[in-house]
Design a protein around this motif. Structure first.
Motif, short mmCIF file in Angstrom:
data_model
loop_
_atom_site.label_atom_id
_atom_site.label_comp_id
_atom_site.label_asym_id
_atom_site.label_seq_id
_atom_site.Cartn_x
_atom_site.Cartn_y
_atom_site.Cartn_z
N ALA A 134 19.20 55.77 -54.34
CA ALA A 134 18.99 55.79 -55.79
C ALA A 134 20.24 55.30 -56.53
O ALA A 134 20.14 54.51 -57.48
CB ALA A 134 18.62 57.19 -56.25
N LEU A 135 21.41 55.75 -56.10
CA LEU A 135 22.64 55.32 -56.77
C LEU A 135 22.90 53.84 -56.54
O LEU A 135 23.33 53.13 -57.47
CB LEU A 135 23.83 56.15 -56.28
N ARG A 137 15.37 53.23 -59.59
CA ARG A 137 15.70 54.40 -58.77
C ARG A 137 14.45 54.96 -58.10
O ARG A 137 14.47 55.31 -56.92
CB ARG A 137 16.37 55.48 -59.63
N MET A 138 13.36 55.06 -58.86
CA MET A 138 12.12 55.58 -58.30
C MET A 138 11.61 54.69 -57.17
O MET A 138 11.20 55.17 -56.11
CB MET A 138 11.06 55.71 -59.41
N LEU A 139 11.66 53.37 -57.37
CA LEU A 139 11.21 52.45 -56.33
C LEU A 139 12.09 52.55 -55.09
O LEU A 139 11.59 52.51 -53.96
CB LEU A 139 11.18 51.02 -56.87
N ALA A 140 13.39 52.68 -55.28
CA ALA A 140 14.30 52.82 -54.14
C ALA A 140 14.03 54.11 -53.38
O ALA A 140 14.04 54.14 -52.14
CB ALA A 140 15.75 52.78 -54.61
N GLN A 141 13.77 55.18 -54.10
CA GLN A 141 13.48 56.46 -53.43
C GLN A 141 12.14 56.41 -52.69
O GLN A 141 12.00 57.00 -51.63
CB GLN A 141 13.53 57.60 -54.43
N ARG A 142 11.18 55.67 -53.22
CA ARG A 142 9.90 55.52 -52.53
C ARG A 142 10.09 54.74 -51.22
O ARG A 142 9.53 55.08 -50.19
CB ARG A 142 8.87 54.83 -53.41
N ARG A 143 10.91 53.68 -51.28
CA ARG A 143 11.20 52.92 -50.07
C ARG A 143 11.93 53.78 -49.05
O ARG A 143 11.68 53.71 -47.85
CB ARG A 143 12.00 51.67 -50.40
#
Length: 100
Positions: free
Chosen positions: A21-22, A73-79
């Motif tokens: 996320a960061l 951030r949301m897309l990165a956390q989903r990946r």
């Protein structure tokens, strides 16, 4: 030293999720800065709350950065969650609480 009741996978997921996320937020911010500069010809406002920044510019920058960074951030956390599932065979403990 007290033992934690959290499973090891929970700690791994927390770190993995935070780092992804960061990293995504940092990249998004750089892209937004360049895009703002290209479209307006000016540097993005360093502090939108500064009274010297025009109101339209402060509102536009705050809305653009807030929505974009949250989305990335949301897309990165989903990946990251998908990678975690492929690696472990189950959802991260924090996501498994949803029951879906």
């Amino acid at each position: 030293m007290a033992k934690s009741n959290a499973p090891k996978g929970s700690k791994v997921w927390s770190v993995f999720s935070l780092v992804s996320a960061l990293g995504a937020a940092s990249v998004a911010r750089k892209v937004l800065d360049k895009g703002w500069q290209a479209s307006t010809g000016r540097k993005p406002p360093a502090n939108p709350a500064d009274p010297d920044v025009e109101v339209w510019e402060a509102i536009a920058w705050a809305a653009l950065t807030g929505a974009s960074v949250a989305l990335v951030r949301m897309l990165a956390q989903r990946r990251a969650a998908n990678y975690y599932v492929k690696s472990t065979g189950h959802l991260p403990p924090q996501l498994a609480k949803d029951g879906k």
